[in-house]
Design an enzyme around this catalytic site. Structure first.
Site, mmCIF file in Angstrom:
data_model
loop_
_atom_site.group_PDB
_atom_site.id
_atom_site.type_symbol
_atom_site.label_atom_id
_atom_site.label_comp_id
_atom_site.label_asym_id
_atom_site.label_seq_id
_atom_site.Cartn_x
_atom_site.Cartn_y
_atom_site.Cartn_z
ATOM 1 N N ARG A 150 -41.831 -59.223 -31.849
ATOM 2 C CA ARG A 150 -42.758 -60.021 -32.639
ATOM 3 C C ARG A 150 -43.418 -59.085 -33.645
ATOM 4 O O ARG A 150 -43.578 -57.887 -33.389
ATOM 5 C CB ARG A 150 -43.816 -60.669 -31.753
ATOM 6 C CG ARG A 150 -43.248 -61.612 -30.691
ATOM 7 C CD ARG A 150 -44.358 -62.139 -29.797
ATOM 8 N NE ARG A 150 -43.852 -63.052 -28.771
ATOM 9 C CZ ARG A 150 -43.472 -62.660 -27.549
ATOM 10 N NH1 ARG A 150 -43.575 -61.383 -27.204
ATOM 11 N NH2 ARG A 150 -43.012 -63.536 -26.683
ATOM 12 N N LYS A 174 -47.100 -60.455 -25.272
ATOM 13 C CA LYS A 174 -48.152 -61.438 -25.032
ATOM 14 C C LYS A 174 -48.715 -61.287 -23.624
ATOM 15 O O LYS A 174 -47.978 -61.064 -22.669
ATOM 16 C CB LYS A 174 -47.593 -62.853 -25.216
ATOM 17 C CG LYS A 174 -47.313 -63.230 -26.667
ATOM 18 C CD LYS A 174 -46.883 -64.680 -26.778
ATOM 19 C CE LYS A 174 -46.723 -65.104 -28.230
ATOM 20 N NZ LYS A 174 -46.309 -66.525 -28.341
ATOM 21 N N HIS A 252 -40.476 -63.336 -38.446
ATOM 22 C CA HIS A 252 -39.974 -64.106 -37.305
ATOM 23 C C HIS A 252 -38.508 -64.507 -37.504
ATOM 24 O O HIS A 252 -37.782 -64.682 -36.527
ATOM 25 C CB HIS A 252 -40.841 -65.343 -37.081
ATOM 26 C CG HIS A 252 -40.993 -65.701 -35.634
ATOM 27 N ND1 HIS A 252 -41.638 -64.878 -34.734
ATOM 28 C CD2 HIS A 252 -40.551 -66.768 -34.921
ATOM 29 C CE1 HIS A 252 -41.612 -65.446 -33.530
ATOM 30 N NE2 HIS A 252 -40.960 -66.578 -33.617
ATOM 31 N N ARG A 255 -36.426 -61.961 -36.009
ATOM 32 C CA ARG A 255 -36.412 -62.122 -34.548
ATOM 33 C C ARG A 255 -35.369 -63.173 -34.158
ATOM 34 O O ARG A 255 -34.608 -62.988 -33.206
ATOM 35 C CB ARG A 255 -37.803 -62.525 -34.075
ATOM 36 C CG ARG A 255 -37.969 -62.715 -32.565
ATOM 37 C CD ARG A 255 -39.457 -62.848 -32.277
ATOM 38 N NE ARG A 255 -39.760 -63.496 -31.012
ATOM 39 C CZ ARG A 255 -39.856 -62.845 -29.848
ATOM 40 N NH1 ARG A 255 -39.628 -61.552 -29.792
ATOM 41 N NH2 ARG A 255 -40.181 -63.498 -28.743
ATOM 42 N N HIS A 278 -39.647 -63.708 -23.512
ATOM 43 C CA HIS A 278 -39.952 -65.112 -23.236
ATOM 44 C C HIS A 278 -40.267 -65.290 -21.752
ATOM 45 O O HIS A 278 -39.513 -64.803 -20.895
ATOM 46 C CB HIS A 278 -38.772 -66.012 -23.600
ATOM 47 C CG HIS A 278 -38.597 -66.210 -25.067
ATOM 48 N ND1 HIS A 278 -37.437 -66.666 -25.642
ATOM 49 C CD2 HIS A 278 -39.462 -66.015 -26.104
ATOM 50 C CE1 HIS A 278 -37.569 -66.734 -26.951
ATOM 51 N NE2 HIS A 278 -38.793 -66.350 -27.254
ATOM 52 N N TYR A 287 -31.676 -71.049 -28.982
ATOM 53 C CA TYR A 287 -30.685 -70.291 -29.745
ATOM 54 C C TYR A 287 -29.259 -70.766 -29.470
ATOM 55 O O TYR A 287 -28.383 -70.564 -30.304
ATOM 56 C CB TYR A 287 -30.838 -68.799 -29.469
ATOM 57 C CG TYR A 287 -32.161 -68.282 -29.965
ATOM 58 C CD1 TYR A 287 -32.434 -68.194 -31.328
ATOM 59 C CD2 TYR A 287 -33.177 -67.943 -29.081
ATOM 60 C CE1 TYR A 287 -33.665 -67.766 -31.793
ATOM 61 C CE2 TYR A 287 -34.408 -67.507 -29.537
ATOM 62 C CZ TYR A 287 -34.642 -67.421 -30.893
ATOM 63 O OH TYR A 287 -35.865 -67.007 -31.357
#
Length: 309
Positions: A150, A174, A252, A255, A278, A287
């Site tokens: 990110r 995160k 992004h 990414r 994730h 994806y």
């Protein structure tokens, strides 16, 4: 306790119990501030809003032309606040419990071809007023595409994580969760070149009595490192020089390109989930849809029977 204190307490709980990132907390704060302003305009507050009041707020958001994703996010913020208020005894009920959200628009993420990424990487190497700028820009892009980080993770990387010619980078994502991502040979080379330049800058700073920066990509700004916005503007400039539509290119997007190119070359979905950081593989599964759509377009464009149709 007055309702004005509910949101600060809720955000403090998110930070303490879930390790929510600053950007996440800021997003909750914005959503709840919007809802609070609307409630005040309609003579209500968080302590006395009923289910029909919240539904009326969602109708208001819809009339404003907000996307389904934005409306779903705002309802989610309210649901979590009211659940917090109920669990903390600030309310005896949860008025948002039974409200169904509008759902999210199922839009596939934009991605880039391998050729477009190659042109962006080449443009980054040549972009900048000084050799230092060009070396830094090349390193930024190589790391971004090699790892799928990110943008916040990239610009705030500590320099300590990059010392010693690492083959893996430790990334704090995160919620403070850490993960290891491998570096490609081009990324390692670009990183080594940037570290040489950066070390020279540190030596100069030390000679002038200035402290060393702990960041891999330092800046004189308040954050102490290159900001997300500054890098966003940089990548748009790379796109122009590379002959790639700037509308298609964001940090992004790189990414997304990282994930789809890995998947197209046979990478396991669980491995991609780990590399992207994730929490749920369902997030990564988007994806597979991107890849399916690209394969379908490939057939429609090149299959002789498809051309005759």
């Amino acid at each position: 306790m007055t309702p004005a204190r509910w949101v600060p307490l809720f955000l403090e709980a998110l930070a303490a119990e879930r390790g929510a990132a600053a950007n996440t907390l800021a997003a909750y704060d914005r959503d709840l501030a919007h809802a609070r302003d609307w409630l005040h305009d309609n003579g209500k507050d968080f302590d006395n809003a009923a289910e029909d009041t919240i539904e009326a707020y969602l109708v208001h958001c819809d009339k404003q032309g907000l996307s389904r994703a934005t409306r779903a996010r705002r309802l989610s913020s309210l649901k979590q606040l009211f659940r917090f208020a109920f669990e903390e005894g600030l309310r005896t009920d949860n008025p948002a419990l039974q409200i169904a959200g509008p759902g999210r628009d199922k839009r596939l993420p934009k991605t880039l071809s391998v050729q477009e990424v190659d042109r962006l990487l080449t443009a980054a190497e040549a972009h900048g007023r000084t050799e230092s700028d060009r070396t830094r820009n090349a390193c930024l892009m190589q790391l971004l595409y090699a790892t799928g980080m990110r943008v916040t993770e990239l610009v705030s990387l500590p320099v300590a994580a990059a010392r010693g010619d690492p083959r893996m980078l430790l990334i704090r994502g995160k919620g403070g969760k850490e993960r290891m991502v491998p570096l490609s040979p081009p990324a390692r080379e670009a990183l080594a070149l940037w570290l040489q330049t950066r070390n020279s800058q540190d030596d100069t700073a030390h000679a002038e009595g200035k402290p060393h920066s702990p960041h891999l990509f330092p800046s004189r700004g308040k954050a102490g490192h290159l900001t997300r916005h500054a890098f966003y503007m940089l990548i748009k400039e790379f796109a122009v020089e590379a002959g790639v539509s700037p509308d298609k290119v964001t940090p992004h997007t790189l990414r997304h390109a990282f994930a789809t190119h890995l998947l197209a070359n046979g990478a396991d979905l669980r491995a991609i989930q780990t590399l992207l950081g994730h929490a749920d593989v369902a997030t990564t599964e988007i994806y597979t849809h991107v890849l399916e759509e690209r394969l379908r377009d490939l057939v429609l464009e090149h299959h002789p029977l498809a051309k005759d149709a």
